[in-house]
Design a protein around this motif. Structure first.
Motif, PDB file in Angstrom:
ATOM      1  N   VAL A 196       7.494  -6.356 -46.141  1.00  0.00           N
ATOM      2  CA  VAL A 196       7.326  -5.051 -46.777  1.00  0.00           C
ATOM      3  C   VAL A 196       8.395  -4.059 -46.324  1.00  0.00           C
ATOM      4  O   VAL A 196       8.469  -2.935 -46.837  1.00  0.00           O
ATOM      5  N   GLY A 197       9.218  -4.460 -45.356  1.00  0.00           N
ATOM      6  CA  GLY A 197      10.297  -3.597 -44.898  1.00  0.00           C
ATOM      7  C   GLY A 197       9.836  -2.402 -44.084  1.00  0.00           C
ATOM      8  O   GLY A 197      10.497  -1.355 -44.063  1.00  0.00           O
ATOM      9  N   LEU A 198       8.729  -2.565 -43.378  1.00  0.00           N
ATOM     10  CA  LEU A 198       8.186  -1.479 -42.571  1.00  0.00           C
ATOM     11  C   LEU A 198       9.001  -1.332 -41.290  1.00  0.00           C
ATOM     12  O   LEU A 198       9.157  -2.281 -40.533  1.00  0.00           O
ATOM     13  N   LYS A 199       9.515  -0.140 -41.037  1.00  0.00           N
ATOM     14  CA  LYS A 199      10.377   0.090 -39.875  1.00  0.00           C
ATOM     15  C   LYS A 199       9.547   0.551 -38.678  1.00  0.00           C
ATOM     16  O   LYS A 199       9.751   1.627 -38.113  1.00  0.00           O
ATOM     17  N   LYS A 200       8.606  -0.267 -38.305  1.00  0.00           N
ATOM     18  CA  LYS A 200       7.765   0.010 -37.146  1.00  0.00           C
ATOM     19  C   LYS A 200       7.572  -1.277 -36.365  1.00  0.00           C
ATOM     20  O   LYS A 200       7.662  -2.371 -36.925  1.00  0.00           O
ATOM     21  N   THR A 201       7.327  -1.130 -35.061  1.00  0.00           N
ATOM     22  CA  THR A 201       6.987  -2.287 -34.245  1.00  0.00           C
ATOM     23  C   THR A 201       5.485  -2.505 -34.359  1.00  0.00           C
ATOM     24  O   THR A 201       4.687  -1.673 -33.913  1.00  0.00           O
ATOM     25  N   VAL A 202       5.104  -3.607 -34.983  1.00  0.00           N
ATOM     26  CA  VAL A 202       3.687  -3.857 -35.271  1.00  0.00           C
ATOM     27  C   VAL A 202       3.252  -5.151 -34.588  1.00  0.00           C
ATOM     28  O   VAL A 202       3.903  -6.185 -34.728  1.00  0.00           O
ATOM     29  N   ASP A 216       0.804  -1.228   0.000  1.00  0.00           N
ATOM     30  CA  ASP A 216       0.000   0.000   0.000  1.00  0.00           C
ATOM     31  C   ASP A 216       0.832   1.271   0.000  1.00  0.00           C
ATOM     32  O   ASP A 216       0.462   2.256  -0.641  1.00  0.00           O
ATOM     33  N   GLN A 217       1.946   1.274   0.721  1.00  0.00           N
ATOM     34  CA  GLN A 217       2.739   2.499   0.847  1.00  0.00           C
ATOM     35  C   GLN A 217       3.863   2.589  -0.182  1.00  0.00           C
ATOM     36  O   GLN A 217       4.687   3.500  -0.120  1.00  0.00           O
ATOM     37  N   ILE A 218       3.897   1.645  -1.117  1.00  0.00           N
ATOM     38  CA  ILE A 218       4.936   1.657  -2.147  1.00  0.00           C
ATOM     39  C   ILE A 218       4.408   2.393  -3.370  1.00  0.00           C
ATOM     40  O   ILE A 218       3.394   1.994  -3.960  1.00  0.00           O
ATOM     41  N   GLU A 219       5.055   3.462  -3.744  1.00  0.00           N
ATOM     42  CA  GLU A 219       4.595   4.290  -4.860  1.00  0.00           C
ATOM     43  C   GLU A 219       5.046   3.699  -6.193  1.00  0.00           C
ATOM     44  O   GLU A 219       6.177   3.219  -6.323  1.00  0.00           O
ATOM     45  N   SER A 220       4.172   3.763  -7.145  1.00  0.00           N
ATOM     46  CA  SER A 220       4.534   3.365  -8.511  1.00  0.00           C
ATOM     47  C   SER A 220       5.309   4.492  -9.176  1.00  0.00           C
ATOM     48  O   SER A 220       5.090   5.670  -8.863  1.00  0.00           O
ATOM     49  N   PRO A 221       6.217   4.160 -10.085  1.00  0.00           N
ATOM     50  CA  PRO A 221       6.950   5.224 -10.803  1.00  0.00           C
ATOM     51  C   PRO A 221       5.992   6.042 -11.650  1.00  0.00           C
ATOM     52  O   PRO A 221       4.971   5.547 -12.124  1.00  0.00           O
ATOM     53  N   ARG A 222       6.311   7.318 -11.779  1.00  0.00           N
ATOM     54  CA  ARG A 222       5.466   8.190 -12.603  1.00  0.00           C
ATOM     55  C   ARG A 222       5.587   7.783 -14.067  1.00  0.00           C
ATOM     56  O   ARG A 222       6.679   7.544 -14.566  1.00  0.00           O
ATOM     57  N   LEU A 223       4.448   7.740 -14.723  1.00  0.00           N
ATOM     58  CA  LEU A 223       4.429   7.345 -16.127  1.00  0.00           C
ATOM     59  C   LEU A 223       3.958   8.509 -16.984  1.00  0.00           C
ATOM     60  O   LEU A 223       2.946   9.142 -16.678  1.00  0.00           O
ATOM     61  N   GLY A 224       4.695   8.774 -18.026  1.00  0.00           N
ATOM     62  CA  GLY A 224       4.218   9.745 -18.986  1.00  0.00           C
ATOM     63  C   GLY A 224       3.118   9.119 -19.837  1.00  0.00           C
ATOM     64  O   GLY A 224       2.912   7.913 -19.820  1.00  0.00           O
ATOM     65  N   LEU A 225       2.388   9.938 -20.556  1.00  0.00           N
ATOM     66  CA  LEU A 225       1.337   9.435 -21.419  1.00  0.00           C
ATOM     67  C   LEU A 225       1.949   8.643 -22.566  1.00  0.00           C
ATOM     68  O   LEU A 225       2.759   9.168 -23.335  1.00  0.00           O
ATOM     69  N   LYS A 226       1.595   7.379 -22.666  1.00  0.00           N
ATOM     70  CA  LYS A 226       2.126   6.536 -23.736  1.00  0.00           C
ATOM     71  C   LYS A 226       1.061   6.405 -24.820  1.00  0.00           C
ATOM     72  O   LYS A 226       0.038   5.760 -24.628  1.00  0.00           O
ATOM     73  N   LEU A 227       1.291   7.064 -25.932  1.00  0.00           N
ATOM     74  CA  LEU A 227       0.348   6.984 -27.032  1.00  0.00           C
ATOM     75  C   LEU A 227       0.548   5.680 -27.791  1.00  0.00           C
ATOM     76  O   LEU A 227       1.676   5.288 -28.071  1.00  0.00           O
ATOM     77  N   PRO A 228      -0.538   5.016 -28.127  1.00  0.00           N
ATOM     78  CA  PRO A 228      -0.411   3.756 -28.850  1.00  0.00           C
ATOM     79  C   PRO A 228       0.241   3.956 -30.224  1.00  0.00           C
ATOM     80  O   PRO A 228       0.052   4.988 -30.869  1.00  0.00           O
ATOM     81  N   ASP A 229       1.020   2.973 -30.649  1.00  0.00           N
ATOM     82  CA  ASP A 229       1.572   2.998 -32.002  1.00  0.00           C
ATOM     83  C   ASP A 229       0.433   2.788 -32.990  1.00  0.00           C
ATOM     84  O   ASP A 229      -0.488   2.012 -32.749  1.00  0.00           O
ATOM     85  N   THR A 230       0.501   3.491 -34.100  1.00  0.00           N
ATOM     86  CA  THR A 230      -0.523   3.337 -35.131  1.00  0.00           C
ATOM     87  C   THR A 230       0.130   3.182 -36.499  1.00  0.00           C
ATOM     88  O   THR A 230       1.283   3.561 -36.713  1.00  0.00           O
ATOM     89  N   LEU A 231      -0.655   2.635 -37.404  1.00  0.00           N
ATOM     90  CA  LEU A 231      -0.253   2.512 -38.801  1.00  0.00           C
ATOM     91  C   LEU A 231      -1.069   3.488 -39.638  1.00  0.00           C
ATOM     92  O   LEU A 231      -2.232   3.753 -39.330  1.00  0.00           O
ATOM     93  N   SER A 232      -0.467   3.988 -40.684  1.00  0.00           N
ATOM     94  CA  SER A 232      -1.230   4.798 -41.630  1.00  0.00           C
ATOM     95  C   SER A 232      -2.060   3.870 -42.509  1.00  0.00           C
ATOM     96  O   SER A 232      -1.829   2.652 -42.551  1.00  0.00           O
ATOM     97  N   ILE A 233      -3.018   4.429 -43.193  1.00  0.00           N
ATOM     98  CA  ILE A 233      -3.824   3.629 -44.119  1.00  0.00           C
ATOM     99  C   ILE A 233      -2.928   3.027 -45.197  1.00  0.00           C
ATOM    100  O   ILE A 233      -3.115   1.879 -45.617  1.00  0.00           O
ATOM    101  N   GLU A 234      -1.914   3.799 -45.613  1.00  0.00           N
ATOM    102  CA  GLU A 234      -0.970   3.299 -46.618  1.00  0.00           C
ATOM    103  C   GLU A 234      -0.176   2.106 -46.081  1.00  0.00           C
ATOM    104  O   GLU A 234       0.077   1.138 -46.815  1.00  0.00           O
ATOM    105  N   ASP A 235       0.226   2.185 -44.815  1.00  0.00           N
ATOM    106  CA  ASP A 235       0.939   1.065 -44.191  1.00  0.00           C
ATOM    107  C   ASP A 235       0.095  -0.199 -44.217  1.00  0.00           C
ATOM    108  O   ASP A 235       0.572  -1.285 -44.554  1.00  0.00           O
ATOM    109  N   ILE A 236      -1.158  -0.046 -43.827  1.00  0.00           N
ATOM    110  CA  ILE A 236      -2.063  -1.201 -43.755  1.00  0.00           C
ATOM    111  C   ILE A 236      -2.297  -1.781 -45.155  1.00  0.00           C
ATOM    112  O   ILE A 236      -2.269  -3.002 -45.351  1.00  0.00           O
ATOM    113  N   ASP A 237      -2.501  -0.898 -46.128  1.00  0.00           N
ATOM    114  CA  ASP A 237      -2.682  -1.371 -47.511  1.00  0.00           C
ATOM    115  C   ASP A 237      -1.450  -2.141 -47.978  1.00  0.00           C
ATOM    116  O   ASP A 237      -1.570  -3.177 -48.663  1.00  0.00           O
ATOM    117  N   GLN A 238      -0.284  -1.652 -47.600  1.00  0.00           N
ATOM    118  CA  GLN A 238       0.971  -2.297 -48.002  1.00  0.00           C
ATOM    119  C   GLN A 238       1.095  -3.692 -47.365  1.00  0.00           C
ATOM    120  O   GLN A 238       1.509  -4.651 -48.028  1.00  0.00           O
TER     121      GLN A 238
END
Length: 303
Positions: free
Chosen positions: A240-246, A99-121
């Motif tokens: 497709v050589g996409l340089k993203k973590t998907v 109960d008294q152990i604090e969690s580390p502060r977390l910044g807002l983590k925005l989800p990774d997304t693909l563009s429509i072009e990425d998905i089509d590819q």
């Protein structure tokens, strides 16, 4: 009381009383067992879950913090807090040592997304003639990717999707989400067409008795695993050589982001994603705002 018996009781509580999914329960288990492993490595005597102190757990958190991200640390602290809350609830302990152990502060983590072009590819890279042991799996893979993106499904929701959950005439599928909560999600005609093609191919497979109603199967006629979906996506992204973590979840995030960017109502997106709270869905408004900032910084004359 031994750790093993209390963990088993905790599992039953999470499954029956709180209705949590197997994946969530497994994560809780993993975090508790990480603590047990630490205790075994650093103490000459057995430390009971009934007697473990706040100081011992603080030392454990400090030790693992050297190798883990703040987000992972926060998840472990949350998991342990839930476990010891259960022990207090069942009168095994008087207090929760986390109960008294604090969690580390977390910044807002925005989800990774693909563009429509990425998905089509990615979709275009699927070999529709791909066969394994005489079963055409190319059309299955295309139906999988389209279903993830067009319906915003979690990977576990996809692997558990049943033929009896398809209501194509009404334009919906029934999805069983976290805590076995059901929701109806719209499904477009193009995705319906791909699933129908797969259903025709599926008839050629000798389906295992326990998977008779499961939509997506492997060549042996068994339900696909989460790992297999990850593998399918990984190979396509590499192709497709996409340089993203998907991951499968990337398609779910992209589904929500693209809907919001095109003017969809946040409440409607919440319902389709199966979020219990609108605040969970609101993270996508941050993505949309970041896109607006990018537009201003690129095109406005007084940027």
């Amino acid at each position: 009381m031994k750790w093993s018996s209390l963990i088993t009781d905790f599992e039953h509580f999470l499954r029956l009383e709180r209705g949590l999914s197997d994946n969530t329960i497994n994560n809780y288990n993993y975090d508790i067992k990480r603590l047990i492993s630490y205790l075994n490595d650093n103490y000459n005597h057995i430390v009971s879950p009934i007697d473990i102190s706040q100081g011992t757990i603080q030392q454990f958190i400090y030790t693992i913090s050297k190798d883990l991200s703040a987000r992972t640390q926060a998840r472990i602290i949350s998991g342990l807090r839930n476990f010891f809350d259960y022990l207090v609830f069942e009168n095994y302990r008087e207090t929760n040592p986390v109960d008294q152990i604090e969690s580390p502060r977390l910044g807002l983590k925005l989800p990774d997304t693909l563009s429509i072009e990425d998905i089509d590819q990615i979709i275009a890279a699927i070999d529709l003639n791909y066969q394994f042991r005489g079963v055409n799996l190319g059309h299955r893979n295309k139906a999988i990717i389209e279903s993830l993106y067009s319906c915003g499904l979690r990977v576990s929701e996809l692997t558990h999707l049943k033929i009896s959950d398809l209501f194509f005439q009404e334009g919906f599928i029934k999805v069983t989400g976290k805590g076995n909560k059901e929701r109806f999600v719209p499904i477009g005609k193009s995705t319906q067409k791909l699933i129908k093609i797969w259903l025709d191919i599926r008839k050629q497979i000798d389906v295992a008795s326990e998977a008779k109603d499961i939509l997506f199967l492997n060549y042996k006629g068994n339900q696909l695993t989460r790992a297999m979906i990850f593998t399918i996506i990984k190979k396509l992204v590499e192709k497709v050589g996409l340089k993203k973590t998907v991951s499968p979840h990337t398609f779910r995030h992209s589904f929500a982001t693209h809907l919001l960017e095109n003017g969809a109502d946040l409440r409607a997106i919440q319902m389709m994603l199966g979020h219990e709270s609108i605040t969970t869905t609101e993270i996508y408004t941050h993505i949309d705002k970041s896109q607006l900032n990018k537009v201003i910084n690129t095109f406005h004359p007084r940027k």
